[in-house]
Design an enzyme around this catalytic site. Structure first.
Site, short mmCIF file in Angstrom:
data_model
loop_
_atom_site.label_atom_id
_atom_site.label_comp_id
_atom_site.label_asym_id
_atom_site.label_seq_id
_atom_site.Cartn_x
_atom_site.Cartn_y
_atom_site.Cartn_z
N GLY A 196 0.81 -1.20 0.00
CA GLY A 196 0.00 0.00 0.00
C GLY A 196 0.85 1.26 0.00
O GLY A 196 2.02 1.26 -0.39
N GLY A 222 1.28 -5.93 -8.41
CA GLY A 222 0.67 -4.70 -7.95
C GLY A 222 1.64 -3.53 -8.01
O GLY A 222 1.27 -2.41 -8.39
N THR A 223 2.88 -3.79 -7.65
CA THR A 223 3.92 -2.76 -7.71
C THR A 223 4.15 -2.33 -9.16
O THR A 223 4.34 -1.13 -9.44
CB THR A 223 5.23 -3.28 -7.11
OG1 THR A 223 5.00 -3.66 -5.74
CG2 THR A 223 6.31 -2.22 -7.15
N VAL A 250 7.76 -14.28 -5.65
CA VAL A 250 8.22 -15.64 -5.38
C VAL A 250 7.29 -16.66 -6.04
O VAL A 250 7.68 -17.80 -6.31
CB VAL A 250 8.31 -15.85 -3.85
CG1 VAL A 250 6.95 -16.03 -3.24
CG2 VAL A 250 9.23 -17.02 -3.51
N ASP A 251 6.04 -16.25 -6.34
CA ASP A 251 5.07 -17.16 -6.96
C ASP A 251 5.37 -17.45 -8.43
O ASP A 251 4.76 -18.34 -9.02
CB ASP A 251 3.66 -16.57 -6.88
CG ASP A 251 3.17 -16.43 -5.46
OD1 ASP A 251 3.83 -16.96 -4.54
OD2 ASP A 251 2.13 -15.77 -5.25
N GLY A 295 1.55 -19.27 -3.42
CA GLY A 295 0.89 -19.36 -4.71
C GLY A 295 -0.55 -18.88 -4.61
O GLY A 295 -1.46 -19.69 -4.46
N ARG A 296 -0.73 -17.56 -4.67
CA ARG A 296 -2.08 -17.01 -4.54
C ARG A 296 -2.94 -17.39 -5.74
O ARG A 296 -4.05 -17.89 -5.60
CB ARG A 296 -2.03 -15.49 -4.43
CG ARG A 296 -1.66 -14.95 -3.08
CD ARG A 296 -1.81 -13.44 -3.04
NE ARG A 296 -3.17 -13.03 -3.33
CZ ARG A 296 -4.14 -12.91 -2.43
NH1 ARG A 296 -3.88 -13.18 -1.17
NH2 ARG A 296 -5.36 -12.52 -2.79
N TYR A 408 6.95 -18.15 5.54
CA TYR A 408 7.84 -17.06 5.91
C TYR A 408 9.29 -17.50 5.97
O TYR A 408 10.20 -16.68 5.74
CB TYR A 408 7.37 -16.46 7.24
CG TYR A 408 6.03 -15.78 7.10
CD1 TYR A 408 5.91 -14.57 6.42
CD2 TYR A 408 4.87 -16.37 7.58
CE1 TYR A 408 4.68 -13.96 6.25
CE2 TYR A 408 3.63 -15.77 7.42
CZ TYR A 408 3.55 -14.56 6.75
OH TYR A 408 2.33 -13.96 6.57
N ILE A 410 10.61 -19.55 3.80
CA ILE A 410 11.05 -19.54 2.40
C ILE A 410 11.26 -18.11 1.90
O ILE A 410 12.25 -17.81 1.22
CB ILE A 410 10.02 -20.28 1.52
CG1 ILE A 410 10.04 -21.78 1.84
CG2 ILE A 410 10.30 -20.04 0.04
CD1 ILE A 410 8.98 -22.58 1.11
#
Length: 487
Positions: A196, A222-223, A250-251, A295-296, A408, A410
């Site tokens: 954010g 998002g960035t 990372v995903d 992995g969202r 966390y 990883i």
């Protein structure tokens, strides 16, 4: 044999009619010898934004200082030219049943140009890290600092702390090769990060006020969308500021590029969690080792960790729906595995099965600071459901579920050797591009070759697991898991 086209260029004929005829004859006479020839193709070169587009009087500032660098000795072919391109697609079916596309997309090749558009003595570079942690973030920062300093002689290099909000809420930190010397050995980001805090006007005002003319933005999808807005505002204000994104996730869900940095380290570290789960499951009566990995929206870490481990009996990814009860469901499969082997290992991506987990009305609306839906813990939910199932169907039999969540652990480790090298190449490619006057782009490998890709393309592209290709079929052949298609 190829013609190039882009908005500011015209198509150029690639082969004469006589050459075409000769090629067609070769195909006819040598087909049985596996000799193939191609008809002329049209290559569309993706337009790459350049500062000269909106700064009409901008001219190259100087020859590339690498000319005087004692370690490089530039010779013919050392500098990249505008005609050096990287093809997006390199695999084609030569049969007539599957004709190749008439237009082939290409990107500008990354690397040093023979002239630069920034004087090193007046260059003020800013580096910012945004979003979650990822192995290799400190390596990218280090190599940006060292590359700017050693390759181009830039001395004014600053780190922006705490993500996007750091542009307007904190003072920048001066960086030097001596300061960042050992940062690549550390996990996380020394510059600190946050989600954010994106206030476009305040960010660009701060860039302008502090005199930054190069901004290196390290972050996820998002960035990158935020970086697009910053680039567009810089363009609108006609500021001589180069904006470059270095995608971090990372995903491995960033599209177009071959992979994102930190991914290989994450897969390597996931092996330790899977191994521990396998030991726990194997050491119990009717033991199940359950591992939740990052992995969202994509299951690349789970997929690659499964293929690398070979201890996994079932992997669940966001791209595949699954169900628990009934024929060919997860419970039926695990029961068969327990009867056969006495244990089983289940690996699940954090974004898998979210539609199966009961949510309250408030949970359905909950968002994180980046605007993403807050996921519930699929691992904890699966553990609970597995125990309910066993108690119901096998009330007098032993059963154990060991749940491991290494997320966390990883994210926080330093990059491995492969990712460290990759981060260096990404950083140096980004520097070469900005110094050459390009802006609004991402540096990254396409088919093994480094290219410059417009930020807008990367911000919109996704890299999801293709469950119809051979790699997912390979996963199912290794695990023998069901396809979860209800008959």
């Amino acid at each position: 044999m190829a013609s190039f086209s882009q908005p500011e260029a015209t198509n150029v004929a690639a082969a004469s009619d006589s050459e075409n005829a000769r090629q067609q004859q070769e195909v006819h006479h040598h087909f049985e010898d596996d000799a193939f020839s191609f008809s002329p193709i049209s290559i569309t070169l993706q337009k790459l934004p350049h500062l000269s587009e909106y700064l009409q009087d901008l001219q190259p500032a100087a020859p590339n200082p690498l000319d005087r660098n004692p370690f490089f000795h530039p010779s013919g072919g050392f500098y990249v030219t505008p005609s050096d391109v990287i093809l997006r697609q390199i695999v084609y079916d030569l049969s007539e049943t599957c004709p190749s596309p008439s237009h082939h997309l290409a990107y500008h090749r990354a690397g040093p140009r023979n002239h630069i558009f920034f004087y090193p003595c007046t260059t003020r570079a800013a580096i910012v890290t945004c979003g979650g942690l990822c192995p290799g973030m400190n390596t990218v920062i280090r190599e940006l600092v060292v590359g700017l300093w050693d390759l181009y002689g830039v001395r004014q290099i600053y780190g922006i702390k705490a993500g996007y909000r750091g542009f307007y809420s904190t003072d920048p930190v001066e960086l030097s090769p001596k300061l960042v010397q050992d940062w690549h050995k550390r996990g996380g980001t020394v510059l600190e990060t946050s989600r954010g805090g994106f206030d476009l006007k305040r960010i660009v005002d701060a860039i302008e006020h502090r005199g930054f003319n190069q901004v290196y933005i390290i972050g996820g999808d998002g960035t990158m969308r935020g970086a697009v807005k910053i680039f567009e505002e810089i363009y609108r204000r006609k500021l001589k500021v180069g904006i470059v994104g270095i995608p971090k996730t990372v995903d491995n869900d960033v599209g177009i590029i071959d992979r994102s940095f930190g991914f290989q380290t994450a897969v390597e570290m996931a092996q330790e969690a899977i191994h521990a789960a396998h030991v726990e499951a194997e050491s119990a009566v009717n033991g199940i080792g359950l591992v939740k990995l990052m992995g969202r929206s994509t299951g690349h870490i789970v997929l690659h960790a499964t293929l690398s481990s070979r201890d996994v009996d079932c992997c669940l990814i966001p791209e595949i729906d699954f169900y628990l009860e009934g024929k060919r469901g997860l419970f039926e499969f695990l029961e068969r595995k327990l009867k056969e082997n006495g244990h089983a290992v289940l690996v699940v991506a954090e974004g898998a099965g979210q539609d199966l987990i009961p949510r309250s009305d408030s949970q359905k609306e909950e968002r994180d600071e980046s605007g993403n839906l807050v996921f519930l813990d699929v691992g904890a939910w699966l553990k609970s459901e597995l125990k309910k199932w066993w108690d119901r169907d096998h009330p007098h039999e032993l059963f154990t579920v060991k749940y491991i969540d290494p997320t966390y652990m990883i994210r926080a480790v330093p990059a491995n050797a492969t990712d460290n090298l990759y981060c260096t190449l990404l950083a140096h490619s980004a520097i070469h591009g900005v110094m050459a006057g390009y802006t609004g782009f991402v540096s990254g490998p396409i088919n093994g070759n480094y290219a410059y890709i417009p930020l807008t393309d990367v911000a919109q592209a996704r890299n999801e697991v293709d469950v119809k290709d051979h790699k997912w079929a390979w996963v199912r052949s290794v695990t023998n898991q069901p396809d979860f298609v209800k008959s």
